[in-house]
Design an enzyme around this catalytic site. Structure first.
Site, PDB file in Angstrom:
ATOM      1  N   HIS A 260      46.521  61.318 -56.546  1.00 21.35           N
ATOM      2  CA  HIS A 260      46.939  60.114 -55.827  1.00 21.35           C
ATOM      3  C   HIS A 260      48.362  60.265 -55.282  1.00 21.35           C
ATOM      4  O   HIS A 260      48.931  59.305 -54.759  1.00 21.35           O
ATOM      5  CB  HIS A 260      46.868  58.884 -56.745  1.00 21.35           C
ATOM      6  CG  HIS A 260      45.474  58.451 -57.075  1.00 21.35           C
ATOM      7  ND1 HIS A 260      44.467  58.388 -56.133  1.00 21.35           N
ATOM      8  CD2 HIS A 260      44.916  58.040 -58.250  1.00 21.35           C
ATOM      9  CE1 HIS A 260      43.354  57.958 -56.707  1.00 21.35           C
ATOM     10  NE2 HIS A 260      43.595  57.752 -57.988  1.00 21.35           N
TER      11      HIS A 260
ATOM     12  N   ARG B 114      41.697  53.238 -46.777  1.00 25.00           N
ATOM     13  CA  ARG B 114      40.845  52.057 -46.788  1.00 25.00           C
ATOM     14  C   ARG B 114      41.700  50.846 -46.414  1.00 25.00           C
ATOM     15  O   ARG B 114      42.916  50.851 -46.647  1.00 25.00           O
ATOM     16  CB  ARG B 114      40.260  51.889 -48.192  1.00 25.00           C
ATOM     17  CG  ARG B 114      39.170  50.863 -48.352  1.00 25.00           C
ATOM     18  CD  ARG B 114      38.718  50.820 -49.804  1.00 25.00           C
ATOM     19  NE  ARG B 114      37.534  49.998 -50.002  1.00 25.00           N
ATOM     20  CZ  ARG B 114      37.028  49.692 -51.184  1.00 25.00           C
ATOM     21  NH1 ARG B 114      37.603  50.170 -52.288  1.00 25.00           N
ATOM     22  NH2 ARG B 114      35.951  48.933 -51.277  1.00 25.00           N
TER      23      ARG B 114
ATOM     24  N   PRO C  62      43.917  47.935 -46.641  1.00 20.08           N
ATOM     25  CA  PRO C  62      44.708  47.564 -47.825  1.00 20.08           C
ATOM     26  C   PRO C  62      44.209  46.324 -48.558  1.00 20.08           C
ATOM     27  O   PRO C  62      44.367  46.230 -49.780  1.00 20.08           O
ATOM     28  CB  PRO C  62      46.110  47.355 -47.251  1.00 20.08           C
ATOM     29  CG  PRO C  62      46.161  48.240 -46.054  1.00 20.08           C
ATOM     30  CD  PRO C  62      44.785  48.176 -45.464  1.00 20.08           C
TER      31      PRO C  62
END
Length: 294
Positions: free
Chosen positions: A96, A115, A117
């Site tokens: 991440h 994606r 938010p």
């Protein structure tokens, strides 16, 4: 493996440990899935692991064959290094951490997925609800209060595992918009939902994996959210360990646009103001929210 660019910054957090990058000695052909949390990481890992293994049947649970390389999950770094080294052939790993937080290696394919938010926010709420954490966790509060914390939270490189819009945006800018990673494979969750088979072909092409149409169809079905939910102990991170209240709830809904109809006008105005301040460029902002097909 030659390093094209060394890490430019150190990121750490409750789980993230930058020293853990030393547990991975990259091989030519390795693939690194680099996403913010709740942005399609596990789905993308599953697709790639199935492509690398030649079909929908994996030899072991996903977490065992696609490790989270820079996370401290209670296993010592020496053991993690042995586990990664013992994996045969090319490996699919996860992080991440934004792309400026790790070396860029020649021969390693980096796949970044993003994606909307607000979908990330609601997915984080379900994620926290499925963990054994106290009721005082900020994500468990009323929607407007939790959203305000998500919007106002800082991007602190020493607190990367915090839930904040600024961290999602920073990841996007340092990975997708920086030009740091040559040949970066950039994907959006909404586009992946619109065309799962096309996504698999894109991933296979980027990774140089020859795959038949029949295998693409089989992998698309096996990596769908219903199929993964049905075998959640194999696909959920640390599945089968009791970390989650329910492994299947890790795959709660998936999808895109789940935030619509769940926020007040004031919530939406606050989001618009914050995302515009963080990403002034409307084209860059629009892609983060909707992808190429939105």
């Amino acid at each position: 493996m030659d390093i094209l660019r060394p890490a430019a910054r150190r990121y750490s957090g409750a789980i993230t440990r930058p020293d853990r990058w030393a547990t991975w000695a990259p091989r030519d052909g390795d693939i690194l899935v680099c996403t913010p949390p709740k942005s399609g990481t596990t789905w993308t890992q599953t697709m790639l692991a199935m492509l690398v293994n030649g079909g929908p049947e994996l030899p072991a649970p996903l977490g065992a064959i696609s490790p989270w390389v820079d996370a401290d999950l209670g296993v010592g770094p020496a053991e993690v290094a042995r586990t990664i080294e013992a994996l045969p052939g090319r490996r699919v790993l996860k992080t991440h951490t934004p792309a400026d937080g790790f070396p860029v290696w020649d021969g390693v394919t980096v796949v970044a997925v993003y994606r909307h938010p607000l979908d990330v926010f609601f997915s984080l709420r379900k994620h926290i609800a499925n963990r054994h954490v106290g009721e005082d966790h900020p994500m468990k509060g009323p929607v407007s209060e939790a959203l305000a914390r998500f919007l106002d939270g800082p991007m602190d490189p020493e607190d990367l595992d915090n839930d904040a819009l600024a961290i999602v945006v920073h990841h996007y800018l340092q990975t997708a918009r920086s030009g740091r990673v040559p040949g970066l494979v950039l994907m959006h969750y909404a586009d992946m939902i619109r065309d799962a088979e096309g996504t698999l072909r894109q991933l296979a092409g980027a990774a140089g994996i020859a795959v038949s149409d029949a295998a693409i169809a089989a992998i698309a079905e096996a990596s769908g959210i219903d199929a993964m939910r049905g075998k959640a102990e194999l696909y959920a991170p640390v599945g089968g360990t009791g970390f989650w209240k329910e492994d299947a709830a890790f795959f709660a809904t998936g999808g895109a646009g789940n935030w619509q109809g769940q926020l007040t006008e004031a919530d939406l105005a606050a989001y618009e103001a914050r995302i515009t301040a963080l990403i002034p460029d409307p084209e860059a902002r629009g892609w983060l929210e909707r992808g190429a097909g939105g």
